[in-house]
Enzyme design. Structure first.
Site, mmCIF file in Angstrom:
data_model
loop_
_atom_site.group_PDB
_atom_site.id
_atom_site.type_symbol
_atom_site.label_atom_id
_atom_site.label_comp_id
_atom_site.label_asym_id
_atom_site.label_seq_id
_atom_site.Cartn_x
_atom_site.Cartn_y
_atom_site.Cartn_z
ATOM 1 N N HIS A 1 14.434 -14.431 7.846
ATOM 2 C CA HIS A 1 14.448 -13.184 6.825
ATOM 3 C C HIS A 1 15.083 -12.009 7.321
ATOM 4 O O HIS A 1 16.138 -11.580 7.033
ATOM 5 C CB HIS A 1 13.523 -13.154 5.715
ATOM 6 C CG HIS A 1 12.996 -14.458 5.197
ATOM 7 N ND1 HIS A 1 13.535 -15.201 4.476
ATOM 8 C CD2 HIS A 1 11.768 -15.217 5.418
ATOM 9 C CE1 HIS A 1 12.966 -16.446 4.223
ATOM 10 N NE2 HIS A 1 11.615 -16.197 4.719
ATOM 11 N N ASP B 1 14.928 -23.023 3.608
ATOM 12 C CA ASP B 1 13.826 -22.392 3.509
ATOM 13 C C ASP B 1 13.162 -23.251 2.026
ATOM 14 O O ASP B 1 12.564 -24.323 2.358
ATOM 15 C CB ASP B 1 14.030 -20.955 3.193
ATOM 16 C CG ASP B 1 12.530 -20.299 3.026
ATOM 17 O OD1 ASP B 1 11.367 -20.968 3.394
ATOM 18 O OD2 ASP B 1 12.457 -19.179 2.852
HETATM 19 ZN ZN ZN Z 1 9.891 -19.840 5.176
#
Ligand code: ZN
Length: 431
Positions: free
Chosen positions: A265, A311
């Site tokens: 991220h 993800d």
């Molecule tokens: Zn994750």
């Protein structure tokens, strides 16, 4: 020896080449030749369309696939979504997880993903399993059944927040302390299709005095080390309040940044964080970040190699992940052209980030991972030969993948998995 003739193939430059002959011996590419005329009965298998190296899904939580659609009514935040995810985690045991993960990895195979980095923290049951790595072994077996490779990023998860013990289902994620985590993770073994890496769930979930145990474990083994970093502003604020440091500073201080590390991220970073991350890979998960209203990470400002992950599997489509990195920058800056298509494809094929540095390229010595994108769909029909990479990155979807060869073995043919009825398996496990 198997020979493939690709109508077009991306072999690393800024454009696709036409007429590429790829010789495969066992699970490896033996030779690559370009400008080869179409084969006439000389035994080469034709791959019609654009052939890419296998795609790498560098950040996955397989079980989140269940939440697709089921968490998309109404509003909420990352934190309310997390409650739904916890309720699901509570219900999985090794057999159920193996069946679920096989279907999810099957979906990945159909999308051209030949290797997954599974960020795995669902370690224990309400009681401990007889095999403390039963869940990890279920994931490794599931990847084999789907025909793809896996890096099991065994994740240390010890706390619910700064100074707070794990609560509720989080207790199933925790080994107690980092030394116990290391003891359990050390019992995991590589397999021909599987490698073992480490992960720090986040600075929320691993207390500062436990971080270097995980970092040292990875460094001593030459294993990749991943961590969720600054996905949410609330994490940054809590970290600053508890430690006086940003999450990136804290991880750096404990040896958890560097060339073998991958930060996932990296959405809300300071200028100092961005400099600190130079040389550390960053995994952008754009479809999840937008789904969870996380924000837009500073992809272009980073001096880091990039990789990509689906993800939470709101969608599993590495073309969508790749173009979103560029398109998010466009929305933020009101300018076009931050990343070339080739740069985005390098991110989508970055296997080094998950511990397979020899993979992700169509070149001699690399694993024979070949993904054919059909040019027959309405999305890509008429694509120009000089701009095929741009067509693929900005318009292709996972459904355009027609053939997938992973480690020399064909796992997808004419858009169908060779051994699994993936849709049927998904329907069965999701029911
Ligand atoms: Zn994750």
């Amino acid at each position: 020896m198997t020979r493939y003739w690709a109508e077009h193939a991306w072999i690393g430059s800024d454009r696709a080449e036409s007429g590429v002959l790829i010789e495969v011996r066992g699970d490896r590419i033996a030779a690559v030749a370009r400008d080869v005329a179409p084969p006439a009965r000389d035994g080469a298998i034709e791959l019609r369309g654009l052939v890419l190296p296998g795609l790498a899904n560098a950040h996955s939580h397989a079980f989140h696939r269940v939440l697709r659609g089921r968490t998309h009514r109404g509003g909420g935040t990352f934190w309310t979504w997390r409650e739904d995810m916890y309720a699901l985690a509570e219900r999985l045991d090794p057999d159920a997880y193996r069946a679920l993960a096989r279907a999810v990895f099957g979906e990945m195979a159909l999308a051209g993903i030949t290797c997954v980095g599974e960020f795995h923290y669902l370690h224990h049951g309400a009681a401990r399993y007889d095999d403390p790595n039963a869940m990890g072994h279920a994931l490794i077996a599931a990847a084999a059944e789907a025909g793809i490779r896996i890096t099991l990023l065994d994740t240390c998860y010890l706390a619910s927040g700064f100074g707070d013990p794990p609560e509720g289902v989080q207790r199933r994620f925790s080994d107690g302390d980092a030394a116990a985590w290391a003891g359990r993770a050390s019992a995991l073994r590589d397999a021909p299709h599987a490698r073992i890496g480490a992960a720090i769930h986040s600075v929320r979930a691993v207390p500062a005095d436990q971080l270097s145990t995980v970092a040292d474990w990875a460094r001593e083994r030459g294993a990749p080390l991943h961590a969720h970093l600054s996905e949410q502003r609330a994490e940054n604020e809590a970290c600053l309040a508890a430690t006086g440091r940003t999450p990136a500073e804290l991880l750096d201080e404990h040896g958890a940044l560097g060339a073998h590390c991958c930060m996932v991220h990296a959405t809300h970073l300071t200028h100092d964080d961005i400099e600190r991350l130079g040389g550390t890979t960053v995994c952008m998960c754009a479809t999840t970040e937008r789904d969870l209203a996380d924000g837009i990470g500073p992809a272009r400002a980073l001096a880091s190699p990039l990789c990509l992950g689906s993800d939470s599997h709101a969608v599993i489509d590495m073309f969508e992940e790749a173009r979103a990195v560029e398109l998010d920058e466009r929305l933020r800056t009101e300018r076009r052209g931050h990343f070339s298509a080739a740069e985005l494809l390098r991110a989508a094929t970055n296997h080094a980030a998950i511990g397979w540095p020899e993979a992700g390229a169509i070149e001699p010595g690399a694993p024979a991972d070949l993904v054919t994108v059909s040019l027959d769909s309405v999305r890509l029909a008429g694509a120009g030969p000089d701009t095929l990479l741009e067509s693929a990155v900005f318009a292709a979807g996972a459904g355009d993948v027609s053939e997938v060869i992973a480690g020399g073995r064909r796992i997808v043919h004419e858009g169908r998995h060779e051994t699994l009825d993936v849709a049927a398996e998904l329907r069965a496990v999701l029911a």
